[in-house]
Design a protein around this motif. Structure first.
Motif, mmCIF file in Angstrom:
data_model
loop_
_atom_site.group_PDB
_atom_site.id
_atom_site.type_symbol
_atom_site.label_atom_id
_atom_site.label_comp_id
_atom_site.label_asym_id
_atom_site.label_seq_id
_atom_site.Cartn_x
_atom_site.Cartn_y
_atom_site.Cartn_z
ATOM 1 N N PRO A 282 -56.889 161.886 -13.209
ATOM 2 C CA PRO A 282 -57.461 160.714 -12.987
ATOM 3 C C PRO A 282 -56.181 159.336 -12.376
ATOM 4 C CG PRO A 282 -55.868 161.517 -15.262
ATOM 5 C CD PRO A 282 -55.864 162.680 -14.723
ATOM 6 N N SER A 283 -57.399 158.897 -12.208
ATOM 7 C CA SER A 283 -57.177 157.672 -11.680
ATOM 8 C C SER A 283 -56.297 156.762 -12.492
ATOM 9 C CB SER A 283 -58.328 157.236 -11.217
ATOM 10 O OG SER A 283 -59.415 156.040 -11.684
ATOM 11 N N ILE A 284 -55.981 155.748 -12.646
ATOM 12 C CA ILE A 284 -55.967 154.789 -13.481
ATOM 13 C C ILE A 284 -56.180 154.341 -15.242
ATOM 14 C CG2 ILE A 284 -55.016 152.369 -14.019
ATOM 15 C CD1 ILE A 284 -55.273 151.374 -10.862
ATOM 16 N N VAL A 285 -55.633 154.781 -15.874
ATOM 17 C CA VAL A 285 -56.144 155.179 -17.382
ATOM 18 C C VAL A 285 -56.021 153.870 -17.548
ATOM 19 C CG1 VAL A 285 -56.253 156.121 -19.659
ATOM 20 C CG2 VAL A 285 -56.070 157.611 -17.675
ATOM 21 N N ASP B 92 -59.329 150.747 -9.471
ATOM 22 C CA ASP B 92 -59.888 152.098 -9.927
ATOM 23 C C ASP B 92 -59.668 152.634 -11.350
ATOM 24 O OD1 ASP B 92 -60.534 154.718 -8.977
ATOM 25 O OD2 ASP B 92 -58.434 154.392 -7.315
ATOM 26 N N LEU B 93 -60.306 152.702 -12.252
ATOM 27 C CA LEU B 93 -60.081 152.382 -13.694
ATOM 28 C C LEU B 93 -60.961 153.498 -14.271
ATOM 29 C CD1 LEU B 93 -59.574 148.514 -14.785
ATOM 30 C CD2 LEU B 93 -57.478 150.433 -14.264
ATOM 31 N N PRO C 184 -61.866 162.213 -13.856
ATOM 32 C CA PRO C 184 -63.505 161.997 -14.046
ATOM 33 C C PRO C 184 -63.096 160.497 -12.523
ATOM 34 C CG PRO C 184 -62.271 162.479 -15.553
ATOM 35 C CD PRO C 184 -61.110 162.619 -14.310
ATOM 36 N N PRO C 185 -64.219 159.933 -12.000
ATOM 37 C CA PRO C 185 -64.442 159.277 -11.629
ATOM 38 C C PRO C 185 -64.048 157.912 -11.782
ATOM 39 C CG PRO C 185 -66.528 159.818 -11.809
ATOM 40 C CD PRO C 185 -65.954 160.730 -12.058
#
Length: 186
Positions: free
Chosen positions: A88-91, A133-134, A165-166
């Motif tokens: 994942p990117s920034i959660v 980018d969340l 996930p995008p």
């Protein structure tokens, strides 16, 4: 763990941020992680601080560097396991579950949002065109569960890498739009 059917490793979309094109593979690290761990055991903090910039190379920080090393270790040590890696990117705070906006800490962007909401943070230097980018925590959790199910049902015993996930592709000045969940696998 005799009955382990799937092993899920949560990494980050930024593990290979030093590459222009990132595929759903685990790239070989610049140094053997086991040798690095052995070396770090006898080094004092000053020496570790001195060699860190050379070790991480063109990565921005030790977080992304160690995430890449961890992926490699999981791949090597889990060769006989059914492994899925999630990036994942920034959660951030939840989208829907358990309720919109739920978060259990003030780390990362949540701390900024809360500080701004309380009036503590009134200005921040940023570009309106920079991408936020969340990815909501509930989307990441649902993708992780789906990846575990898919790995367990379709290819037991084979490693899988799932695309992150995008993220919500918004800049900092736009209202958020819901993410689209896409899982790809080999």
């Amino acid at each position: 763990m005799k009955n382990l059917e799937v092993f899920i490793h949560v990494s980050t979309a930024f593990a290979y941020c030093n590459r222009k094109h990132i595929e759903e593979v685990v790239y070989p690290p610049p140094v053997d992680p086991k040798k690095l761990i052995d070396s770090l055991e006898w080094m004092d903090d000053g020496l570790v601080n001195d060699i860190t910039p050379k070790l991480i190379g063109d990565r921005p920080n030790t977080y992304t560097y160690t995430k890449a090393l961890a992926e490699y270790i999981v791949q090597q040590e889990g060769a006989k396991l059914n492994v899925a890696i999630i990036r994942p990117s920034i959660v951030g705070a939840s989208w829907k579950e358990p309720f919109p906006g739920w978060i259990d800490n003030f780390n990362g962007p949540s701390g900024l949002f809360i500080a701004a909401g309380k009036g503590i943070l009134r200005t921040m230097r940023a570009s309106n065109n920079a991408v936020a980018d969340l990815i909501p925590v509930d989307v990441v959790i649902n993708a992780t569960i789906a990846a575990a199910w898919y790995s367990g049902v379709n290819s037991p015993g084979l490693p899988h890498n799932f695309a992150a996930p995008p993220a919500w592709p918004n800049n900092w000045s736009d209202p958020p739009t819901p993410p689209t969940l896409v899982l790809t696998c080999p």
